[in-house]
Design a protein around this motif. Structure first.
Motif, PDB file in Angstrom:
ATOM      1  N   ARG A 121     -26.790   8.619   5.672  1.00  0.00           N
ATOM      2  CA  ARG A 121     -27.722   8.042   6.654  1.00  0.00           C
ATOM      3  C   ARG A 121     -27.256   8.405   8.064  1.00  0.00           C
ATOM      4  O   ARG A 121     -26.148   8.086   8.459  1.00  0.00           O
ATOM      5  CB  ARG A 121     -27.829   6.519   6.509  1.00  0.00           C
ATOM      6  CG  ARG A 121     -28.823   5.917   7.508  1.00  0.00           C
ATOM      7  CD  ARG A 121     -29.140   4.476   7.199  1.00  0.00           C
ATOM      8  NE  ARG A 121     -27.985   3.601   7.403  1.00  0.00           N
ATOM      9  CZ  ARG A 121     -28.012   2.279   7.182  1.00  0.00           C
ATOM     10  NH1 ARG A 121     -29.111   1.713   6.706  1.00  0.00           N
ATOM     11  NH2 ARG A 121     -26.935   1.551   7.405  1.00  0.00           N
ATOM     12  N   TYR A 122     -28.134   9.084   8.782  1.00  0.00           N
ATOM     13  CA  TYR A 122     -27.874   9.488  10.159  1.00  0.00           C
ATOM     14  C   TYR A 122     -28.705   8.626  11.105  1.00  0.00           C
ATOM     15  O   TYR A 122     -29.881   8.357  10.832  1.00  0.00           O
ATOM     16  CB  TYR A 122     -28.284  10.943  10.388  1.00  0.00           C
ATOM     17  CG  TYR A 122     -27.509  11.981   9.627  1.00  0.00           C
ATOM     18  CD1 TYR A 122     -26.573  12.777  10.264  1.00  0.00           C
ATOM     19  CD2 TYR A 122     -27.741  12.211   8.262  1.00  0.00           C
ATOM     20  CE1 TYR A 122     -25.874  13.772   9.579  1.00  0.00           C
ATOM     21  CE2 TYR A 122     -27.046  13.189   7.568  1.00  0.00           C
ATOM     22  CZ  TYR A 122     -26.111  13.964   8.236  1.00  0.00           C
ATOM     23  OH  TYR A 122     -25.429  14.937   7.553  1.00  0.00           O
ATOM     24  N   VAL A 123     -28.123   8.230  12.208  1.00  0.00           N
ATOM     25  CA  VAL A 123     -28.849   7.613  13.313  1.00  0.00           C
ATOM     26  C   VAL A 123     -28.640   8.510  14.526  1.00  0.00           C
ATOM     27  O   VAL A 123     -27.784   9.407  14.496  1.00  0.00           O
ATOM     28  CB  VAL A 123     -28.365   6.170  13.575  1.00  0.00           C
ATOM     29  CG1 VAL A 123     -28.648   5.282  12.367  1.00  0.00           C
ATOM     30  CG2 VAL A 123     -26.883   6.144  13.917  1.00  0.00           C
ATOM     31  N   THR A 126     -25.481  10.776  15.583  1.00  0.00           N
ATOM     32  CA  THR A 126     -24.643  11.037  14.415  1.00  0.00           C
ATOM     33  C   THR A 126     -24.665  12.529  14.084  1.00  0.00           C
ATOM     34  O   THR A 126     -25.700  13.181  14.168  1.00  0.00           O
ATOM     35  CB  THR A 126     -25.169  10.249  13.196  1.00  0.00           C
ATOM     36  OG1 THR A 126     -25.129   8.863  13.486  1.00  0.00           O
ATOM     37  CG2 THR A 126     -24.327  10.522  11.971  1.00  0.00           C
ATOM     38  N   GLY A 149     -37.028  11.614   6.858  1.00  0.00           N
ATOM     39  CA  GLY A 149     -36.937  10.929   8.142  1.00  0.00           C
ATOM     40  C   GLY A 149     -36.897  11.885   9.321  1.00  0.00           C
ATOM     41  O   GLY A 149     -37.548  12.927   9.318  1.00  0.00           O
ATOM     42  N   CYS A 203     -33.986   7.128  12.121  1.00  0.00           N
ATOM     43  CA  CYS A 203     -33.046   7.354  11.025  1.00  0.00           C
ATOM     44  C   CYS A 203     -33.406   8.636  10.275  1.00  0.00           C
ATOM     45  O   CYS A 203     -34.577   9.015  10.195  1.00  0.00           O
ATOM     46  CB  CYS A 203     -33.098   6.151  10.070  1.00  0.00           C
ATOM     47  SG  CYS A 203     -32.098   6.275   8.592  1.00  0.00           S
ATOM     48  N   ARG A 204     -32.379   9.281   9.738  1.00  0.00           N
ATOM     49  CA  ARG A 204     -32.561  10.393   8.805  1.00  0.00           C
ATOM     50  C   ARG A 204     -31.760  10.097   7.554  1.00  0.00           C
ATOM     51  O   ARG A 204     -30.604   9.676   7.634  1.00  0.00           O
ATOM     52  CB  ARG A 204     -32.086  11.714   9.410  1.00  0.00           C
ATOM     53  CG  ARG A 204     -32.106  12.874   8.400  1.00  0.00           C
ATOM     54  CD  ARG A 204     -31.536  14.159   8.989  1.00  0.00           C
ATOM     55  NE  ARG A 204     -31.648  15.269   8.052  1.00  0.00           N
ATOM     56  CZ  ARG A 204     -30.608  15.853   7.435  1.00  0.00           C
ATOM     57  NH1 ARG A 204     -29.362  15.447   7.675  1.00  0.00           N
ATOM     58  NH2 ARG A 204     -30.796  16.855   6.589  1.00  0.00           N
ATOM     59  N   ILE A 205     -32.370  10.292   6.401  1.00  0.00           N
ATOM     60  CA  ILE A 205     -31.689  10.165   5.111  1.00  0.00           C
ATOM     61  C   ILE A 205     -31.570  11.552   4.496  1.00  0.00           C
ATOM     62  O   ILE A 205     -32.542  12.310   4.445  1.00  0.00           O
ATOM     63  CB  ILE A 205     -32.458   9.240   4.146  1.00  0.00           C
ATOM     64  CG1 ILE A 205     -32.521   7.814   4.692  1.00  0.00           C
ATOM     65  CG2 ILE A 205     -31.813   9.262   2.761  1.00  0.00           C
ATOM     66  CD1 ILE A 205     -31.196   7.096   4.728  1.00  0.00           C
TER      67      ILE A 205
END
Length: 213
Positions: A121-123, A126, A149, A203-205
């Motif tokens: 999980r990126y915010v 990150t 995302g 967010c990126r998953i």
């Protein structure tokens, strides 16, 4: 950066280098994947792992499958139980397995059968430093990486840390596969830019499928 996302947008598999294939917009049914991620991470929560040198990774991680990848002061490795909960990692959902197999086949890697899915999980801000995926027992199977995302820029290097690299824009639903002569290429992700995705927010998953055992 927009050109990174626009230059390969016809939906056909794109061979970016020997053993590296981009499947633009390959994931059509994302809702079931996102629901599965929520269920997995309820049982095995996201956490920031530490490297053997004590560096805390900015990316939050979890796993599902027969094994899970971890990093701590003892090194990088795969384990059968989540050290945070003491329980086995959640089973890999059938939808995950089917997607990974289909992507592997489309990219030219038949019979791919992952036993691990590392969930990142990126915010915003990150990033993931350049590294090789080399903790697996057998390098004959590819890596299948699914983006959900916010868009991200994937950096693909060479077999040596200082080799030239290329930047690949990845959007929601894109899948990147690398294996064969590219299996041990260095790679990373640039710092995620601020934004808001309609389904995941800021967010990126990333789902990374591997055959570890």
């Amino acid at each position: 950066m927009d050109d990174l996302f626009a230059e390969l947008d016809d939906g056909a598999p794109q061979e970016l280098a020997a053993g590296v294939v981009l499947l633009r917009g390959f994931v059509r049914e994302q809702a079931s994947l996102l629901l599965a991620v929520a269920q997995i991470t309820q049982a095995a929560p996201f956490r920031q792992m530490s490297t053997p040198g004590g560096y805390v990774m900015s990316v939050e991680m979890s796993n599902c499958g027969a094994l899970g990848w971890i990093a701590d002061r003892h090194g990088y490795r795969y384990v059968a139980h989540d050290p945070l909960t003491g329980e086995p990692w959640p089973a890999m959902p059938e939808a995950f397995l089917a997607l990974a197999r289909r992507a592997g086949l489309e990219a030219g890697f038949a019979d791919f059968s992952p036993d691990v899915c590392l969930i990142n999980r990126y915010v915003p801000s990150t990033k993931l430093s350049m590294h090789q995926d080399k903790d697996e027992a057998d390098f004959s199977a590819p890596i299948v990486s699914v983006s959900l995302g916010l868009p991200a820029v994937f950096v693909l290097g060479g077999l040596q840390r200082n080799d030239p690299s290329q930047r690949i824009g990845l959007s929601h639903g894109d899948v990147l596969v690398w294996g064969g002569p590219a299996r041990l290429r260095y790679h990373g992700v640039l710092a995620l830019k601020h934004g808001n995705h309609v389904e995941l927010g800021a967010c990126r998953i990333n789902l990374t499928f591997r055959q570890a055992a």
